[in-house]
Design a protein around this motif. Structure first.
Motif, PDB file in Angstrom:
ATOM      1  N   UNK A   5       0.999  -1.137   0.060  1.00 34.34           N
ATOM      2  CA  UNK A   5      -0.033   0.086   0.080  1.00 34.34           C
ATOM      3  C   UNK A   5       0.982   1.260   0.134  1.00 34.34           C
ATOM      4  N   UNK A   6       0.592   2.261  -0.745  1.00 33.45           N
ATOM      5  CA  UNK A   6       1.137   3.586  -0.847  1.00 33.45           C
ATOM      6  C   UNK A   6       0.300   4.585  -0.636  1.00 33.45           C
ATOM      7  N   UNK A   7       0.760   5.904   0.230  1.00 38.55           N
ATOM      8  CA  UNK A   7      -0.051   6.905   0.037  1.00 38.55           C
ATOM      9  C   UNK A   7       0.811   7.990  -0.888  1.00 38.55           C
ATOM     10  N   UNK A   8      -0.124   8.909  -1.161  1.00 28.70           N
ATOM     11  CA  UNK A   8       0.207   9.758  -2.163  1.00 28.70           C
ATOM     12  C   UNK A   8       0.548  11.257  -1.407  1.00 28.70           C
ATOM     13  N   UNK A  56     -14.229  15.391   4.993  1.00 27.43           N
ATOM     14  CA  UNK A  56     -14.664  16.447   4.885  1.00 27.43           C
ATOM     15  C   UNK A  56     -14.303  17.169   3.784  1.00 27.43           C
ATOM     16  N   UNK A  57     -12.680  16.881   3.515  1.00 19.57           N
ATOM     17  CA  UNK A  57     -11.951  17.726   2.609  1.00 19.57           C
ATOM     18  C   UNK A  57     -12.047  16.907   1.216  1.00 19.57           C
ATOM     19  N   UNK A  58     -12.161  15.550   0.891  1.00 16.07           N
ATOM     20  CA  UNK A  58     -11.886  14.928  -0.237  1.00 16.07           C
ATOM     21  C   UNK A  58     -12.650  13.751  -0.535  1.00 16.07           C
ATOM     22  N   UNK A  59     -12.872  13.336  -1.772  1.00 18.14           N
ATOM     23  CA  UNK A  59     -13.490  11.798  -1.744  1.00 18.14           C
ATOM     24  C   UNK A  59     -12.165  11.225  -2.599  1.00 18.14           C
ATOM     25  N   UNK A  60     -11.830  10.056  -2.193  1.00 17.39           N
ATOM     26  CA  UNK A  60     -10.659   9.173  -2.766  1.00 17.39           C
ATOM     27  C   UNK A  60     -11.123   8.992  -4.113  1.00 17.39           C
ATOM     28  N   UNK A  61     -10.038   9.133  -5.031  1.00 14.18           N
ATOM     29  CA  UNK A  61      -9.986   8.791  -6.360  1.00 14.18           C
ATOM     30  C   UNK A  61      -9.698   7.307  -6.524  1.00 14.18           C
ATOM     31  N   UNK A  62      -8.765   6.549  -5.403  1.00 16.19           N
ATOM     32  CA  UNK A  62      -8.552   5.297  -5.498  1.00 16.19           C
ATOM     33  C   UNK A  62      -9.418   4.418  -4.926  1.00 16.19           C
ATOM     34  N   UNK A  63     -10.258   4.758  -4.056  1.00 14.07           N
ATOM     35  CA  UNK A  63     -11.122   3.933  -3.198  1.00 14.07           C
ATOM     36  C   UNK A  63     -10.644   3.664  -1.903  1.00 14.07           C
ATOM     37  N   UNK A  64      -9.339   4.404  -1.579  1.00 14.35           N
ATOM     38  CA  UNK A  64      -8.691   4.265  -0.173  1.00 14.35           C
ATOM     39  C   UNK A  64      -8.228   5.383   0.050  1.00 14.35           C
ATOM     40  N   UNK A  65      -8.531   6.106   1.284  1.00 17.21           N
ATOM     41  CA  UNK A  65      -8.370   7.424   1.628  1.00 17.21           C
ATOM     42  C   UNK A  65      -7.510   7.344   3.088  1.00 17.21           C
ATOM     43  N   UNK A  78      -3.127   4.055  -2.124  1.00 18.53           N
ATOM     44  CA  UNK A  78      -3.542   2.860  -3.336  1.00 18.53           C
ATOM     45  C   UNK A  78      -2.849   1.608  -3.040  1.00 18.53           C
ATOM     46  N   UNK A  79      -3.575   0.535  -3.391  1.00 19.05           N
ATOM     47  CA  UNK A  79      -2.930  -0.858  -3.165  1.00 19.05           C
ATOM     48  C   UNK A  79      -2.448  -1.260  -4.511  1.00 19.05           C
TER      49      UNK A  79
END
Length: 136
Positions: A5-8, A56-65, A78-79
């Motif tokens: 798993x990686x975070x942006x 409250x600040x965003x909706x994930x584009x990857x399905x994981x936040x 992301x996975x």
């Protein structure tokens, strides 16, 4: 092999990996519940999956936040599925007339190399056998 798993990180525009223990924890949580919300141990961060991958600040584009529970600052996670091992290439070799089980014979393969081929038990001269091509 463990799923990564990686975070942006928007500060440097890069994906960064979590450590192996966190990756295993996240994989277990996501497998148990595709809409899980989990707390990262010792950190003010939750990781939210599926329908819960929003703040409250965003909706994930990857399905994981990943969400900071104090500030609601959020970033995509992301996975990265583990690499599948390449399927081993095989070649067909005809057993020479004088060969017998347990004997080793030489065979030329399409890339020009000559490989050592052990004759398996129960194989007779003239039969075609499949042989794994060793890596170069």
């Amino acid at each position: 092999m463990v799923t990564r798993y990686e975070y942006f990180d928007s500060r440097n525009n890069r994906w960064n990996p979590y450590d192996a223990a966190t990756c295993a924890f996240l994989e277990s949580a996501e497998q148990a519940n595709p809409n899980a919300i989990v707390q990262l141990q010792g950190l003010p961060f939750q990781v939210r999956f599926g329908q819960n991958a929003r703040s409250q600040k965003m909706v994930s584009s990857t399905g994981i936040l990943q969400v900071n529970v104090n500030t609601e600052n959020s970033r995509d996670v992301r996975r990265v599925a583990p690499m599948q091992p390449q399927q081993q290439q095989t070649v067909q070799v005809q057993v020479p007339p004088n060969a017998y089980p347990g004997m080793h014979v030489q065979a030329r393969i399409p890339d020009g190399r000559t490989i050592d081929v052990p004759i398996p038990a129960g194989v007779m001269p003239g039969q075609i056998i499949s042989v794994a091509v060793p890596a170069q």
